[in-house]
Design a protein around this motif. Structure first.
Motif, PDB file in Angstrom:
ATOM      1  N   ILE A   8       0.925  -1.234  -0.264  1.00 18.24           N
ATOM      2  CA  ILE A   8       0.301  -0.040  -0.263  1.00 18.24           C
ATOM      3  C   ILE A   8       0.519   1.757  -0.440  1.00 18.24           C
ATOM      4  O   ILE A   8       0.300   1.768  -0.467  1.00 18.24           O
ATOM      5  CB  ILE A   8      -0.610  -0.008   1.537  1.00 18.24           C
ATOM      6  N   LEU A   9       1.946   1.679   0.780  1.00 20.61           N
ATOM      7  CA  LEU A   9       2.648   2.438   0.825  1.00 20.61           C
ATOM      8  C   LEU A   9       3.367   2.539  -0.242  1.00 20.61           C
ATOM      9  O   LEU A   9       3.706   3.881  -0.798  1.00 20.61           O
ATOM     10  CB  LEU A   9       4.157   2.654   2.244  1.00 20.61           C
ATOM     11  N   ASP A  10       3.725   1.401  -0.839  1.00 19.00           N
ATOM     12  CA  ASP A  10       4.412   1.457  -3.185  1.00 19.00           C
ATOM     13  C   ASP A  10       3.055   2.866  -3.227  1.00 19.00           C
ATOM     14  O   ASP A  10       4.293   3.142  -4.495  1.00 19.00           O
ATOM     15  CB  ASP A  10       4.857   0.481  -3.485  1.00 19.00           C
ATOM     16  N   ILE A  11       1.997   2.911  -2.906  1.00 18.72           N
ATOM     17  CA  ILE A  11       1.448   3.050  -4.075  1.00 18.72           C
ATOM     18  C   ILE A  11       1.348   5.137  -3.619  1.00 18.72           C
ATOM     19  O   ILE A  11       1.275   5.626  -3.908  1.00 18.72           O
ATOM     20  CB  ILE A  11      -0.139   2.010  -3.994  1.00 18.72           C
ATOM     21  N   ILE A  12       0.913   5.052  -1.801  1.00 21.60           N
ATOM     22  CA  ILE A  12       1.209   5.681  -1.443  1.00 21.60           C
ATOM     23  C   ILE A  12       1.874   6.781  -1.048  1.00 21.60           C
ATOM     24  O   ILE A  12       1.578   8.196   0.057  1.00 21.60           O
ATOM     25  CB  ILE A  12      -0.476   6.506  -0.869  1.00 21.60           C
ATOM     26  N   GLY A  13       3.012   6.307  -1.215  1.00 20.36           N
ATOM     27  CA  GLY A  13       3.761   6.971  -0.293  1.00 20.36           C
ATOM     28  C   GLY A  13       4.875   7.531  -1.747  1.00 20.36           C
ATOM     29  O   GLY A  13       4.416   7.997  -2.266  1.00 20.36           O
ATOM     30  N   SER A  14       5.887   8.411  -0.608  1.00 19.96           N
ATOM     31  CA  SER A  14       6.636   8.877  -1.104  1.00 19.96           C
ATOM     32  C   SER A  14       8.751   8.412  -0.858  1.00 19.96           C
ATOM     33  O   SER A  14       8.646   7.089  -0.147  1.00 19.96           O
ATOM     34  CB  SER A  14       7.035  10.039  -0.588  1.00 19.96           C
ATOM     35  N   LEU A  71       9.897   6.213   1.716  1.00 19.70           N
ATOM     36  CA  LEU A  71      10.066   5.143   1.566  1.00 19.70           C
ATOM     37  C   LEU A  71      11.308   4.672   1.785  1.00 19.70           C
ATOM     38  O   LEU A  71      11.944   3.387   2.223  1.00 19.70           O
ATOM     39  CB  LEU A  71       9.358   4.362   0.257  1.00 19.70           C
ATOM     40  N   GLY A  72      12.507   5.502   1.711  1.00 15.14           N
ATOM     41  CA  GLY A  72      13.491   5.259   1.078  1.00 15.14           C
ATOM     42  C   GLY A  72      13.718   4.525  -0.113  1.00 15.14           C
ATOM     43  O   GLY A  72      14.882   3.874  -0.048  1.00 15.14           O
ATOM     44  N   LYS A  73      12.978   4.314  -0.666  1.00 14.07           N
ATOM     45  CA  LYS A  73      13.608   3.860  -1.854  1.00 14.07           C
ATOM     46  C   LYS A  73      12.268   3.972  -3.185  1.00 14.07           C
ATOM     47  O   LYS A  73      11.442   5.605  -2.598  1.00 14.07           O
ATOM     48  CB  LYS A  73      13.113   2.152  -2.064  1.00 14.07           C
ATOM     49  N   PRO A  74      12.695   5.041  -4.455  1.00 13.34           N
ATOM     50  CA  PRO A  74      12.022   4.987  -5.028  1.00 13.34           C
ATOM     51  C   PRO A  74      10.071   4.385  -5.313  1.00 13.34           C
ATOM     52  O   PRO A  74      10.083   3.479  -5.165  1.00 13.34           O
ATOM     53  CB  PRO A  74      12.182   4.568  -7.301  1.00 13.34           C
ATOM     54  N   ALA A  75       9.061   5.422  -4.949  1.00 13.05           N
ATOM     55  CA  ALA A  75       7.630   5.035  -5.125  1.00 13.05           C
ATOM     56  C   ALA A  75       7.095   4.388  -6.866  1.00 13.05           C
ATOM     57  O   ALA A  75       7.970   5.223  -7.201  1.00 13.05           O
ATOM     58  CB  ALA A  75       6.847   6.020  -4.521  1.00 13.05           C
ATOM     59  N   ILE A 128      -7.337   0.601  -1.958  1.00  9.19           N
ATOM     60  CA  ILE A 128      -6.143   0.946  -1.323  1.00  9.19           C
ATOM     61  C   ILE A 128      -7.120   0.378   0.356  1.00  9.19           C
ATOM     62  O   ILE A 128      -6.805  -0.159   1.125  1.00  9.19           O
ATOM     63  CB  ILE A 128      -5.622   2.039  -0.790  1.00  9.19           C
ATOM     64  N   GLN A 129      -8.387   0.909   0.228  1.00 14.14           N
ATOM     65  CA  GLN A 129      -8.573   0.156   1.497  1.00 14.14           C
ATOM     66  C   GLN A 129      -9.918  -1.106   1.511  1.00 14.14           C
ATOM     67  O   GLN A 129      -9.497  -1.734   2.426  1.00 14.14           O
ATOM     68  CB  GLN A 129     -10.687   1.146   1.423  1.00 14.14           C
ATOM     69  N   LYS A 130      -9.774  -1.908   0.592  1.00  9.74           N
ATOM     70  CA  LYS A 130      -9.880  -3.235   0.014  1.00  9.74           C
ATOM     71  C   LYS A 130      -8.150  -3.333   0.276  1.00  9.74           C
ATOM     72  O   LYS A 130      -8.397  -4.837   1.064  1.00  9.74           O
ATOM     73  CB  LYS A 130      -9.990  -3.593  -0.780  1.00  9.74           C
TER      74      LYS A 130
END
Length: 323
Positions: free
Chosen positions: A217-223, A227-231, A281-283
């Protein structure tokens, strides 16, 4: 960031010692191999796996203490995890990990592969020196699971027909297997019953699956900074995860983007927007919550109030990463 439960005595001290020991344990005769291994350890990390092992130890030993074998197991587990990251970064062509250049980006792909192999070999040597056959069997299976996970991920690359079961199985091999086996191995070292070992394995399995789903999920909504790596790296590499699989059920346009492997300009960004505007995301979050509850249910079956209290802390941390 290291996970340190403030209410638990001595965990912080043991994790500080673990940080020092990790570099000492990977010392190699060849300076480049050592430099490559030290490079990733120096970048730190959440150290969630060692933390879980130390909490299991504190909760299950008769004297409520951490044995030296538990501490070594925690170190071994982190070395195995780090070795898998080195190889993952090569396969995914990832340039950043934990905010620093990856090993293959800093040195070379050849050195990264050798460094990963070296770390796996070192972990196996220290594992054998625990002199506990059941622990050796339990943890060594994880390394084969890593390979299985990578193969499954490769076979389903940009495959829009991937099912949720396929995704969960792959996530088990790549992430949950190590956490589950670590929990069981720590319980073995504590001298617990077979039922306790089994339930702690299930606890770690479902916790690991929840951890992976939240990560996806964080890979989609994070920065990139958080994340410490590319989103969005999973999308670009064709690794189709829970949020996208759920979103596919709502928006058929994603099929076109997957079919052309996100090759056109802004394809990845467009896919992320579609996922964010869907219920994907919610699911996915609800699915992670299901596994969090399953892990708590496993804890309730071992009749150990201290374990339930200490280990539930990790459950809260994992699901709150999205807050």
């Amino acid at each position: 960031m290291t996970i340190i439960p403030k209410a638990i005595p001595n965990i912080q001290k043991d994790l500080v010692i673990l940080e020092k020991n990790l570099k000492r344990m990977v010392s190699a005769k060849h300076p480049i191999l050592y430099a490559a291994a030290e490079h990733l350890f120096s970048a730190g990390g959440k150290r969630i796996r060692p933390t879980i092992i130390l909490l299991v130890a504190l909760s299950t030993t008769e004297t409520l203490e951490i044995f030296p074998e538990h501490k070594r197991l925690a170190e071994i587990t982190e070395i195995i995890h780090t070795a898998s990251l080195v190889h993952d970064d090569v396969i995914d062509e990832c340039e950043k990990r934990r905010g620093v250049n990856t090993v293959h980006n800093t040195f070379s792909t050849k050195i990264a592969v050798l460094a990963g192999d070296f770390l796996f070999a070192q972990s196996s040597w220290y594992l054998a020196n625990l002199n506990n056959l059941e622990v050796v069997k339990t943890i060594s299976k994880v390394i084969t699971d890593f390979a299985e996970g990578e193969v499954r991920q490769g076979l389903t690359c940009f495959d829009e027909t991937i099912s949720m079961n396929d995704y969960i199985e792959k996530s088990f091999y790549k992430t949950a297997s190590l956490i589950a086996s670590s929990c069981k191995a720590a319980a073995i070292l504590s001298g617990t019953t077979l039922n306790t070992q089994h339930q702690l394995y299930l606890y770690g399995k479902h916790l690991g699956l929840a951890f992976q789903i939240v990560d996806d999920i964080l890979d989609i909504i994070g920065s990139t900074d958080s994340l410490g790596k590319p989103a969005g790296l999973d999308l670009k590499n064709g690794n189709l995860t829970a949020p996208l699989i759920f979103a596919l059920q709502e928006n058929s346009e994603l099929y076109k983007l997957i079919a052309r492997e996100f090759q056109q300009n802004q394809d990845s960004d467009k896919a992320i927007r579609i996922i964010k505007n869907s219920n994907g995301i919610q699911k996915a979050y609800d699915l992670a919550q299901e596994h969090i509850q399953a892990s708590i249910q496993a804890l309730s079956k071992i009749n150990n109030i201290l374990a339930q209290k200490n280990l539930t802390y990790i459950n809260h941390y994992i699901i709150n990463r999205l807050c």
